[in-house]
Design a protein around this motif. Structure first.
Motif, PDB file in Angstrom:
ATOM      1  N   VAL A  28      22.563  26.184 -52.804  1.00  0.00           N
ATOM      2  CA  VAL A  28      23.702  27.395 -52.721  1.00  0.00           C
ATOM      3  C   VAL A  28      23.132  28.301 -51.466  1.00  0.00           C
ATOM      4  O   VAL A  28      23.828  28.735 -50.570  1.00  0.00           O
ATOM      5  CB  VAL A  28      24.077  28.146 -53.921  1.00  0.00           C
ATOM      6  N   LEU A  29      21.797  28.724 -51.715  1.00  0.00           N
ATOM      7  CA  LEU A  29      21.189  29.394 -50.526  1.00  0.00           C
ATOM      8  C   LEU A  29      21.350  28.873 -49.021  1.00  0.00           C
ATOM      9  O   LEU A  29      21.759  29.329 -48.338  1.00  0.00           O
ATOM     10  CB  LEU A  29      19.875  29.739 -51.039  1.00  0.00           C
ATOM     11  N   GLN A  31      23.416  26.630 -48.092  1.00  0.00           N
ATOM     12  CA  GLN A  31      25.163  26.656 -47.887  1.00  0.00           C
ATOM     13  C   GLN A  31      25.395  28.126 -47.237  1.00  0.00           C
ATOM     14  O   GLN A  31      25.950  28.407 -46.153  1.00  0.00           O
ATOM     15  CB  GLN A  31      25.918  26.326 -48.939  1.00  0.00           C
ATOM     16  N   LEU A  32      24.828  29.310 -47.896  1.00  0.00           N
ATOM     17  CA  LEU A  32      25.283  30.477 -47.416  1.00  0.00           C
ATOM     18  C   LEU A  32      24.536  30.877 -46.047  1.00  0.00           C
ATOM     19  O   LEU A  32      25.309  31.674 -45.290  1.00  0.00           O
ATOM     20  CB  LEU A  32      24.701  31.603 -48.696  1.00  0.00           C
ATOM     21  N   VAL A  33      23.595  30.185 -45.881  1.00  0.00           N
ATOM     22  CA  VAL A  33      22.725  30.378 -44.498  1.00  0.00           C
ATOM     23  C   VAL A  33      23.612  29.764 -43.568  1.00  0.00           C
ATOM     24  O   VAL A  33      23.998  30.432 -42.294  1.00  0.00           O
ATOM     25  CB  VAL A  33      21.418  30.044 -44.378  1.00  0.00           C
ATOM     26  N   GLU A  34      24.104  28.703 -43.835  1.00  0.00           N
ATOM     27  CA  GLU A  34      24.659  27.820 -42.741  1.00  0.00           C
ATOM     28  C   GLU A  34      26.212  28.548 -42.370  1.00  0.00           C
ATOM     29  O   GLU A  34      26.582  28.538 -41.429  1.00  0.00           O
ATOM     30  CB  GLU A  34      24.917  26.295 -43.330  1.00  0.00           C
ATOM     31  N   ALA A  35      26.624  28.823 -43.584  1.00  0.00           N
ATOM     32  CA  ALA A  35      27.975  29.639 -43.382  1.00  0.00           C
ATOM     33  C   ALA A  35      27.991  31.043 -42.619  1.00  0.00           C
ATOM     34  O   ALA A  35      28.808  31.654 -42.318  1.00  0.00           O
ATOM     35  CB  ALA A  35      28.736  29.757 -44.700  1.00  0.00           C
ATOM     36  N   GLU A  37      26.733  33.861 -44.306  1.00  0.00           N
ATOM     37  CA  GLU A  37      27.020  34.894 -45.173  1.00  0.00           C
ATOM     38  C   GLU A  37      25.750  35.368 -45.332  1.00  0.00           C
ATOM     39  O   GLU A  37      25.858  36.863 -45.777  1.00  0.00           O
ATOM     40  CB  GLU A  37      27.615  34.264 -46.502  1.00  0.00           C
ATOM     41  N   ILE A  38      24.532  34.892 -45.139  1.00  0.00           N
ATOM     42  CA  ILE A  38      23.356  35.646 -45.431  1.00  0.00           C
ATOM     43  C   ILE A  38      22.668  35.492 -43.927  1.00  0.00           C
ATOM     44  O   ILE A  38      22.773  34.369 -43.495  1.00  0.00           O
ATOM     45  CB  ILE A  38      22.517  35.458 -46.596  1.00  0.00           C
ATOM     46  N   ILE A  82      21.250  40.384 -54.073  1.00  0.00           N
ATOM     47  CA  ILE A  82      22.102  39.530 -53.124  1.00  0.00           C
ATOM     48  C   ILE A  82      22.630  40.255 -51.765  1.00  0.00           C
ATOM     49  O   ILE A  82      22.725  39.924 -50.660  1.00  0.00           O
ATOM     50  CB  ILE A  82      22.997  38.731 -53.651  1.00  0.00           C
ATOM     51  N   ARG A  86      22.792  40.103 -47.444  1.00  0.00           N
ATOM     52  CA  ARG A  86      23.768  39.547 -46.813  1.00  0.00           C
ATOM     53  C   ARG A  86      23.737  39.809 -45.407  1.00  0.00           C
ATOM     54  O   ARG A  86      23.206  40.845 -44.918  1.00  0.00           O
ATOM     55  CB  ARG A  86      24.988  40.241 -47.395  1.00  0.00           C
ATOM     56  N   HIS A  87      24.589  38.876 -44.475  1.00  0.00           N
ATOM     57  CA  HIS A  87      24.637  39.208 -43.152  1.00  0.00           C
ATOM     58  C   HIS A  87      25.360  40.339 -42.848  1.00  0.00           C
ATOM     59  O   HIS A  87      26.697  40.216 -43.447  1.00  0.00           O
ATOM     60  CB  HIS A  87      25.121  38.124 -42.508  1.00  0.00           C
TER      61      HIS A  87
END
Length: 89
Positions: A28-29, A31-35, A37-38, A82, A86-87
């Motif tokens: 999940v982490l 995926q969040l970096v790739e998107a 989001e973070i 979290i 976040r970005h």
């Protein structure tokens, strides 16, 4: 959290954590970096620290005299953590 290591043995318990629970957190982490989001964080280290926080939170809830309040407190703390990665841009 308490009975798993006793029943499975610590080595098997750690292997199961690594394969299943921790693996989900890391995935999940990633995926969040790739998107976007973070922010760009060291995924392995961040995932391990988040997993440790989730595990500690579960024990806090399990040991609490008021599990509903403990659950709300744990959730609030995790969301703040979290939010911190976040970005913002």
């Amino acid at each position: 959290m308490r009975e798993g290591p006793v029943v499975m043995g610590m080595e098997r318990w750690r292997e199961a954590e690594e394969q299943f629970s921790f693996g989900i957190v890391r995935h999940v982490l990633e995926q969040l970096v790739e998107a976007g989001e973070i922010g760009d964080v060291p995924v392995e280290v961040t995932a391990r620290m988040m997993f440790a926080s989730l595990s500690a939170g579960a024990m806090i809830i399990a040991d609490a005299s008021d599990p509903k309040k403990a659950s709300a407190d744990v959730l609030a703390a995790l969301l703040k953590m979290i939010e911190g990665i976040r970005h913002k841009g």
